[in-house]
Design a protein around this motif. Structure first.
Motif, PDB file in Angstrom:
ATOM      1  N   TRP A 195       0.948  -0.858  -0.082  1.00 20.15           N
ATOM      2  CA  TRP A 195       0.196   0.259  -0.029  1.00 20.15           C
ATOM      3  C   TRP A 195       1.118   1.099  -0.013  1.00 20.15           C
ATOM      4  N   ILE A 196       0.438   1.870  -0.682  1.00 30.14           N
ATOM      5  CA  ILE A 196       1.271   3.502  -1.301  1.00 30.14           C
ATOM      6  C   ILE A 196       0.217   4.285  -0.415  1.00 30.14           C
ATOM      7  N   PRO A 197       0.101   5.042   0.592  1.00 32.58           N
ATOM      8  CA  PRO A 197      -0.643   5.955   1.262  1.00 32.58           C
ATOM      9  C   PRO A 197      -0.941   6.988   0.446  1.00 32.58           C
ATOM     10  N   LYS A 198      -2.353   8.102   0.603  1.00 36.37           N
ATOM     11  CA  LYS A 198      -2.467   8.491  -0.185  1.00 36.37           C
ATOM     12  C   LYS A 198      -1.690   9.611   0.117  1.00 36.37           C
ATOM     13  N   CYS A 249       1.396  10.596  -1.157  1.00 37.31           N
ATOM     14  CA  CYS A 249       2.835   9.781  -1.010  1.00 37.31           C
ATOM     15  C   CYS A 249       3.021   9.273  -2.075  1.00 37.31           C
ATOM     16  N   PHE A 250       4.383   8.955  -2.531  1.00 38.37           N
ATOM     17  CA  PHE A 250       4.504   8.193  -3.892  1.00 38.37           C
ATOM     18  C   PHE A 250       5.527   6.463  -3.944  1.00 38.37           C
ATOM     19  N   GLN A 295      10.488   2.709 -11.316  1.00 32.27           N
ATOM     20  CA  GLN A 295       9.089   3.426 -11.454  1.00 32.27           C
ATOM     21  C   GLN A 295       8.322   3.870  -9.900  1.00 32.27           C
ATOM     22  N   LYS A 296       7.647   4.905 -10.856  1.00 26.28           N
ATOM     23  CA  LYS A 296       7.035   6.038  -9.944  1.00 26.28           C
ATOM     24  C   LYS A 296       5.783   5.396  -9.718  1.00 26.28           C
ATOM     25  N   LEU A 297       5.063   5.408  -8.158  1.00 25.09           N
ATOM     26  CA  LEU A 297       3.766   4.746  -8.269  1.00 25.09           C
ATOM     27  C   LEU A 297       2.716   5.939  -7.498  1.00 25.09           C
ATOM     28  N   GLY A 298       2.002   5.823  -7.951  1.00 18.89           N
ATOM     29  CA  GLY A 298       0.452   6.906  -6.519  1.00 18.89           C
ATOM     30  C   GLY A 298       0.404   6.241  -5.959  1.00 18.89           C
ATOM     31  N   VAL A 332       8.075   8.860  -0.637  1.00 17.53           N
ATOM     32  CA  VAL A 332       7.689   9.726  -0.242  1.00 17.53           C
ATOM     33  C   VAL A 332       6.755  10.213   0.247  1.00 17.53           C
ATOM     34  N   CYS A 333       6.616  10.551   1.502  1.00 20.20           N
ATOM     35  CA  CYS A 333       5.261  11.417   2.116  1.00 20.20           C
ATOM     36  C   CYS A 333       4.975  13.183   2.382  1.00 20.20           C
TER      37      CYS A 333
END
Length: 150
Positions: free
Chosen positions: A115-118, A120-121, A128-131, A149-150
């Protein structure tokens, strides 16, 4: 110390690219924040709005030999993972990877997603950058989250 980190980062990226775990770049779109609406389409890393694939129940393939693994190679952020993709919205399936940990080290035989939190990326293998959203990890994949990064 910085030289070691740079060498480590280069090796992780090279292994991920060579093994086909990272394909550049897939289309990434933001999700709505609903924990059940994103899926990682193998082998590309991308968000799509759909239900999880049928048959993804948190079990390893090939008689328990081929499993999904996640590595938190970030220097600052913990990472939420799930042990059961179909129940990823249920916090009972969540585990936390602290900085530098991998799913095997915390007793997870088969990690099914992260899980990548809202707001953050994350980056997989520095490439690969993920939203924000849930991302599926398939059996046989070894996913290295190298930057959160958040």
């Amino acid at each position: 110390m910085e030289e070691i980190k740079l060498i480590r980062a280069s090796l992780i990226a090279a292994v991920a690219l060579i093994s086909g775990m990272v394909v550049l770049p897939a289309s990434v779109s933001a999700d709505t924040g609903d924990v059940s609406d994103t899926v990682l389409a193998h082998p590309d890393v991308r968000l799509v709005s759909s239900s999880p694939p049928v048959g993804v129940l948190g079990n390893c393939s090939l008689g328990g030999m081929l499993c999904g693994h996640i590595y938190n190679d970030d220097n600052n952020q913990n990472l939420r993972i799930t042990t059961d993709w179909g129940k990823r919205s249920n916090s009972a399936t969540w585990r936390t990877l602290k900085v530098g940990q991998n799913s095997k080290e915390i007793g997870v035989k088969d990690a099914d997603g992260f899980w990548i939190p809202k707001g953050c990326f994350g980056k997989v293998a520095f490439v690969q950058k993920l939203g924000p959203g849930w991302y599926k990890v398939y059996d046989g994949q070894h996913i290295h989250l190298t930057d959160i990064v958040c």
